[in-house]
Design an enzyme around this catalytic site. Sequence first.
Site, PDB file in Angstrom:
ATOM      1  N   ASP A  76       4.699  25.947  46.320  1.00  0.00           N
ATOM      2  CA  ASP A  76       5.528  25.245  45.340  1.00  0.00           C
ATOM      3  C   ASP A  76       6.980  25.682  45.534  1.00  0.00           C
ATOM      4  O   ASP A  76       7.264  26.522  46.378  1.00  0.00           O
ATOM      5  CB  ASP A  76       5.077  25.547  43.902  1.00  0.00           C
ATOM      6  CG  ASP A  76       4.877  27.037  43.665  1.00  0.00           C
ATOM      7  OD1 ASP A  76       5.669  27.843  44.194  1.00  0.00           O
ATOM      8  OD2 ASP A  76       3.931  27.410  42.946  1.00  0.00           O
ATOM      9  N   ASP A  78      10.649  26.966  43.662  1.00  0.00           N
ATOM     10  CA  ASP A  78      11.348  27.471  42.484  1.00  0.00           C
ATOM     11  C   ASP A  78      12.832  27.211  42.691  1.00  0.00           C
ATOM     12  O   ASP A  78      13.318  27.217  43.817  1.00  0.00           O
ATOM     13  CB  ASP A  78      11.112  28.983  42.342  1.00  0.00           C
ATOM     14  CG  ASP A  78       9.621  29.325  42.320  1.00  0.00           C
ATOM     15  OD1 ASP A  78       8.945  28.920  41.362  1.00  0.00           O
ATOM     16  OD2 ASP A  78       9.132  29.959  43.268  1.00  0.00           O
ATOM     17  N   ASP A 151      12.270  40.553  43.363  1.00  0.00           N
ATOM     18  CA  ASP A 151      11.394  41.656  43.767  1.00  0.00           C
ATOM     19  C   ASP A 151      11.606  42.130  45.211  1.00  0.00           C
ATOM     20  O   ASP A 151      11.976  43.272  45.446  1.00  0.00           O
ATOM     21  CB  ASP A 151       9.912  41.339  43.481  1.00  0.00           C
ATOM     22  CG  ASP A 151       9.463  39.976  43.967  1.00  0.00           C
ATOM     23  OD1 ASP A 151      10.257  39.271  44.621  1.00  0.00           O
ATOM     24  OD2 ASP A 151       8.295  39.613  43.708  1.00  0.00           O
TER      25      ASP A 151
END
Length: 465
Positions: A76, A78, A151
């Site tokens: 997907d 983002d 992250d």
Amino acid sequence: MIRRLIDRLLNRKGRGPRAAIREKAREYKGSALGVASVSVSDAALRTCETLQKAGHQAWVVGGGVRDLLLGLRPKDFDVATDATPEQVRALFRRSRVIGRRFQIVHVIFGRETIEVSTFRAIQDDAETDEHGRVLRDNVWGSQPEDAARRDFTINALYYDPHADRILDYHDGVRDLKKRSLRIIGDPEQRFREDPVRMLRVARFVAKLGFTIDPGTRAPIRVLAPLISNIPSARLFDEMLKLLVSGHAMACLHELRREGLHQGMMPMLDMILEQPDGERFVTTALERTDQRVLAGKTISPGFLFASLLWQPVRDRWQRAVDAGEPNIPALSTAIDTVLDEQAEQLAIQRRHMADMREIWMLQPRFERRSGRTPYALLEHIRLRAGYDFLMLRCDAGELSAELGEWWTEFMDASPQERAALIARASEQGSSGGGGPRKRRRRSRGRGRADTGDAAAGAPGPSAAAG
Ligand code: ATP
Ligand code: MG
């Protein structure tokens, strides 16, 4: 005030959270790195375009960019923007703000959802729990700050598909080439802020076949117990992501290698530490991986029913051995196991309902006489129950004959069905799963589900593979 001053001094020495911020990014042309805007979904392109036309910044970020750079098909996309969630909300008719600790906007286009997040600031005095876990993360900031609080370096690349630009603040492109997973900033502090990041290490390493950068890896073993602080609903989401990553078994092995599996969920300890339960779970996870890689959907209810079957089955067997009637014994075993898991893992109610139905159907497949098989054909969850039965057969828990019988029966004409029932009765196998004589395990290994239960008593059938 004094705390800020101290933080600033610490930061100057390169130890506080702000030390990770880099104001300048390396810039690449997407096309020069093999990334083309046609590989980005229409939904993501339109999201960026709408935001940019309204005067905001908008970048594809995260796994979408990482996977495109690796030549993989992204799961997907983002989008990161300097627009606030309310501003984003106002620009897209079909959108809604979700989350509390971490607010984002879901923008919906047909079957695709784009997660739009607003650039986050690095907070000097974020509200945390006693272990350093950040409780609220909704302070807006600049792109360099946003990059520093992502992250891993490979997840912090920003791509503007219309302008063909990629911004790289933390040498993510270099790490992608080295196939190295490196956390941004001070590893210990970043894992304390959000222990889920340790689980993400396991997932990305398994999925991408990367190695963990030594500095990133070092604190994980010590900090692993912080996993138990993760709120149970979030832990469930993360578990599910691991399991449907297409590399489920590799993820679980990675969790074990890093000492992350313990206490994460009683089930995982069980799967990974008892070789007996492993064949069933391994078969289930291999099939899940195959389905995911073939682009098929996965039902979480079915998946968790597979993972928790072993404890249900053991309890069921023990209760039947103790003289309890078959069906109530199964029902009680299910309640007990679901309650046990719920303490740590918030499996949603609807998934639990699916699991219960799949499990409760199992003894009915073993009754192949009279009207029972016909009644089962009408059951709304027949398909899931049957798939689960086949899994038990493939894992050697039930005879292959039982599975084959059902496969035939479901497709058969009325006459053929009658003949199949007659055949099952003749073989004396209508009351249970398959030939009872062939036992996989020798006597004396002391497991409750072998031995006497095979002698035609109700309850879980003996292994017959
Ligand atoms: P996937 O392919 O599984 O979607 P992803 O990297 O896109 O991988 P997401 O969970 O979709 O993972 O998150 C999108 C991005 O948000 C990540 O790439 C990362 O930059 C950032 N992110 C997600 N979770 C965290 C976290 N716990 N801490 C910091 N940054 C995070
Ligand atoms: Mg993603």
